[in-house]
Design a protein around this motif. Structure first.
Motif, PDB file in Angstrom:
ATOM      1  N   THR A   1       0.844  -1.194   0.000  1.00 44.69           N
ATOM      2  CA  THR A   1       0.000   0.000   0.000  1.00 44.69           C
ATOM      3  C   THR A   1       0.880   1.245   0.000  1.00 44.69           C
ATOM      4  N   ALA A   2       1.865   1.259   0.886  1.00 43.57           N
ATOM      5  CA  ALA A   2       2.781   2.403   0.955  1.00 43.57           C
ATOM      6  C   ALA A   2       3.543   2.558  -0.352  1.00 43.57           C
ATOM      7  N   GLU A   3       3.985   1.440  -0.938  1.00 39.70           N
ATOM      8  CA  GLU A   3       4.703   1.493  -2.213  1.00 39.70           C
ATOM      9  C   GLU A   3       3.814   2.090  -3.315  1.00 39.70           C
ATOM     10  N   LEU A   4       2.566   1.659  -3.351  1.00 40.70           N
ATOM     11  CA  LEU A   4       1.634   2.187  -4.351  1.00 40.70           C
ATOM     12  C   LEU A   4       1.421   3.687  -4.180  1.00 40.70           C
ATOM     13  N   VAL A   5       1.123   4.101  -2.957  1.00 42.59           N
ATOM     14  CA  VAL A   5       0.851   5.521  -2.716  1.00 42.59           C
ATOM     15  C   VAL A   5       2.098   6.351  -3.018  1.00 42.59           C
TER      16      VAL A   5
ATOM     17  N   GLU B   1       1.194   1.162 -11.748  1.00 41.28           N
ATOM     18  CA  GLU B   1       1.602  -0.239 -11.839  1.00 41.28           C
ATOM     19  C   GLU B   1       1.947  -0.624 -13.275  1.00 41.28           C
ATOM     20  N   ILE B   2       1.165  -0.169 -14.228  1.00 46.28           N
ATOM     21  CA  ILE B   2       1.391  -0.534 -15.632  1.00 46.28           C
ATOM     22  C   ILE B   2       2.678   0.075 -16.160  1.00 46.28           C
ATOM     23  N   VAL B   3       2.873   1.349 -15.922  1.00 44.93           N
ATOM     24  CA  VAL B   3       3.991   2.054 -16.549  1.00 44.93           C
ATOM     25  C   VAL B   3       5.284   1.948 -15.743  1.00 44.93           C
TER      26      VAL B   3
END
Length: 137
Positions: free
Chosen positions: A46-50, A90-92
């Motif tokens: 979650t932290a990585e995504l944000v 996530e995609i790029v």
């Protein structure tokens, strides 16, 4: 529900909450990491995504605006914006997640949390982002 699916949902909640409260999402993340509001701390992903979304905020918004074909970001439901930002990152910029997984997870989140038209829109926009990602990174 898998660990990364839960982490995506928590990241969506943080992005959505920050927008609704008009606070900086990075500050909100730091606050939640320091003092969790539930008995379960935020997953690392979650932290990585944000952090990933925050770090590429301008580029992500440009990509989404460019390929959304007549739908400015401000016009999209807030849930869709948050989902799209996570999946676009996530995609790029995240080579660990296959594009199809990022798209499927985003579509599933919008099916559960947004409008009836959102899943089709999110799927189409993210498929286009996936097609052009080599020119974006």
């Amino acid at each position: 529900m898998g660990a990364r699916t839960k982490a995506r949902k928590r990241a969506l909640e943080l992005l959505f909450e920050a927008e609704l409260r008009e606070v900086n999402v990075a500050d909100l993340l730091a606050e939640r990491l320091a003092a969790p509001t539930t008995q379960h701390p935020l997953p690392d992903y979650t932290a990585e995504l944000v952090r990933g979304v925050v770090g590429r905020w301008t580029a992500i918004n440009e990509v989404l605006s460019t390929y959304s074909q007549g739908w400015p970001l401000e016009r999209m439901p807030a849930v869709d914006r948050a989902v799209l930002r996570i999946a676009a990152w996530e995609i790029v910029w995240n080579d660990e997640v296959p594009d199809g997984v990022a798209i499927a997870e985003a579509v599933e989140l919008t099916q559960r949390l947004s409008t009836d038209d959102s899943p089709k829109f999110v799927n189409g926009l993210l498929a286009r982002v996936s097609e052009v990602k080599l020119t974006l990174a």
